[in-house]
Write a protein that holds these residues in place. Structure first.
Motif, short mmCIF file in Angstrom:
data_model
loop_
_atom_site.label_atom_id
_atom_site.label_comp_id
_atom_site.label_asym_id
_atom_site.label_seq_id
_atom_site.Cartn_x
_atom_site.Cartn_y
_atom_site.Cartn_z
N ALA A 263 -4.56 -49.16 63.73
CA ALA A 263 -4.53 -49.82 64.79
C ALA A 263 -5.68 -50.65 64.96
O ALA A 263 -6.84 -50.37 64.76
CB ALA A 263 -4.21 -49.08 66.11
N ALA A 264 -5.57 -51.83 65.55
CA ALA A 264 -6.84 -52.49 66.19
C ALA A 264 -7.32 -51.44 67.14
O ALA A 264 -6.70 -51.00 67.89
CB ALA A 264 -6.41 -53.82 66.84
N PRO A 265 -8.79 -51.50 67.46
CA PRO A 265 -9.37 -50.66 68.09
C PRO A 265 -8.82 -50.71 69.89
O PRO A 265 -8.83 -49.81 70.44
CB PRO A 265 -10.82 -50.94 68.29
CG PRO A 265 -10.85 -51.54 66.77
CD PRO A 265 -9.73 -52.24 66.53
N GLY A 266 -8.62 -52.06 70.12
CA GLY A 266 -8.21 -52.20 71.49
C GLY A 266 -7.01 -51.72 71.94
O GLY A 266 -6.58 -51.60 73.17
N VAL A 267 -5.89 -51.32 71.02
CA VAL A 267 -4.57 -50.66 71.26
C VAL A 267 -4.40 -49.10 70.77
O VAL A 267 -3.38 -48.96 70.94
CB VAL A 267 -3.56 -51.83 70.74
CG1 VAL A 267 -3.67 -53.00 71.45
CG2 VAL A 267 -3.62 -52.05 68.96
N HIS A 268 -5.52 -48.89 69.82
CA HIS A 268 -5.39 -47.38 69.33
C HIS A 268 -4.81 -46.61 70.25
O HIS A 268 -4.06 -45.74 69.99
CB HIS A 268 -6.45 -47.19 68.62
CG HIS A 268 -6.37 -45.80 67.77
ND1 HIS A 268 -6.88 -44.60 68.43
CD2 HIS A 268 -5.81 -45.61 66.53
CE1 HIS A 268 -6.65 -43.60 67.49
NE2 HIS A 268 -6.17 -44.22 66.61
N ALA A 269 -5.74 -46.49 71.52
CA ALA A 269 -5.17 -45.23 72.44
C ALA A 269 -4.18 -45.45 73.08
O ALA A 269 -3.35 -44.29 73.24
CB ALA A 269 -6.61 -45.28 73.42
N GLU A 270 -3.61 -46.50 73.29
CA GLU A 270 -2.20 -46.86 73.85
C GLU A 270 -1.14 -46.49 72.92
O GLU A 270 -0.02 -45.97 73.31
CB GLU A 270 -2.00 -48.38 74.40
CG GLU A 270 -2.62 -48.63 75.52
CD GLU A 270 -2.26 -50.30 75.92
OE1 GLU A 270 -1.20 -50.21 76.56
OE2 GLU A 270 -3.03 -51.12 75.34
N ALA A 271 -1.43 -46.73 71.51
CA ALA A 271 -0.45 -46.69 70.44
C ALA A 271 -0.34 -44.91 70.32
O ALA A 271 0.82 -44.40 70.36
CB ALA A 271 -0.95 -46.92 69.17
N VAL A 272 -1.40 -44.18 70.55
CA VAL A 272 -1.41 -42.76 70.48
C VAL A 272 -0.65 -42.24 71.69
O VAL A 272 0.16 -41.39 71.47
CB VAL A 272 -2.93 -42.06 70.45
CG1 VAL A 272 -2.74 -40.52 70.78
CG2 VAL A 272 -3.79 -42.44 69.10
#
Length: 277
Positions: A263-272
């Motif tokens: 993922a793009a770093p800015g959405v990685h945490a939300e995707a997780v």
């Protein structure tokens, strides 16, 4: 070598001049194999049984491998070959060529445009370089550990997106005849992403989604299970383009992992968070 793809993507490792030359020769090899496959592309190949399908897939593989194997073996005579493209898990120490001679082969047979030729050199279980050629567009994507990701020589960067709700995300079927628990997990993850993301794309092969992620066209890709050949090329491209690579729970990813998330770093945490529900 870097301890992880993420370290490679943050330039903790400096690419060697030799590996850069090796990548250029690898790119030339996948382009040559792609030219042979495009001559076989056009009409839908009809089949009535699984055996007929497997013969048609093998015929494409054999044509491309007839070009790739001698060229790549000449480049690295001591490197071993992963003979089964659907295999996963760790490799023994040393150098290995992980090649998908017709990534998206079933699409090729159906006269669909989503197919490619890929070759990745793995050294002590870390991808060192990869080349992915799209014969129908003439594009070649390359990545070198510590040396960045490129499309026909132009640097690639993942998207600056910071809101999953504004993101295009994608997933792929790892292989036919997947275990029931994996199929159900895929289905529930797509449902979760349909609630949280802007648009969800589902198609094969994984590599083409990961190319789009590395180029900033989409924002996240996930998959459950998966083979080395369909994840390693894109994983290196995404990492070298500044993206985050992990498993679906946000942990360090290896080919032994049971899930994959880039993922793009800015959405990685939300995707997780979405995939962990």
């Amino acid at each position: 070598m870097p301890k992880s793809l993420q370290e490679a993507g943050t330039s903790a490792f400096t690419a060697s001049a030799y590996d850069a030359e090796l990548l250029a020769s690898t790119a030339a090899a996948v382009r040559a194999a792609g030219s042979a496959l495009i001559e076989r592309y056009g009409d839908v190949v009809r089949y009535e049984t699984r055996e007929e399908l497997m013969r048609a897939l093998a015929a494409n593989d054999d044509v491309a491998l007839g070009i790739l194997r001698p060229r790549l073996t000449e480049l690295r005579p001591d490197a071993r070959w992963v003979e089964e493209e659907l295999e996963g898990g760790a490799l023994p120490p040393g150098e290995w060529w992980v090649v998908d001679p017709a990534e998206g082969n079933v699409n090729h047979l159906h006269a669909l445009p989503d197919w490619a030729v890929t070759a990745t050199l793995v050294r002590d279980n870390q991808p060192v370089l990869t080349a992915v050629h799209l014969p129908l567009t003439g594009e070649t994507y390359t990545a070198l550990a510590g040396g960045g990701a490129h499309l026909d020589g132009r640097p690639l960067r993942v998207a600056p997106t910071t809101d999953l709700g504004l993101s295009i995300v994608a997933t792929s079927q790892a292989r036919p005849d997947e275990a029931e628990e994996v199929v159900r997990r895929v289905g529930s993850s797509i449902t979760a992403m349909l609630f949280d993301a802007l648009v969800v794309r589902t198609s094969v092969p994984a590599t083409l989604h990961l190319l789009n992620l590395a180029a900033g066209r989409i924002d996240a890709f996930w998959q459950f299970a998966g083979a080395r050949a369909d994840l390693l090329p894109g994983a290196l491209l995404v990492a070298e383009a500044g993206g985050r690579v992990s498993d679906a729970e946000g942990r360090h990813w290896t080919p032994q992992s049971g899930s994959f998330l880039a993922a793009a770093p800015g959405v990685h945490a939300e995707a997780v968070a979405t995939l962990s529900r």
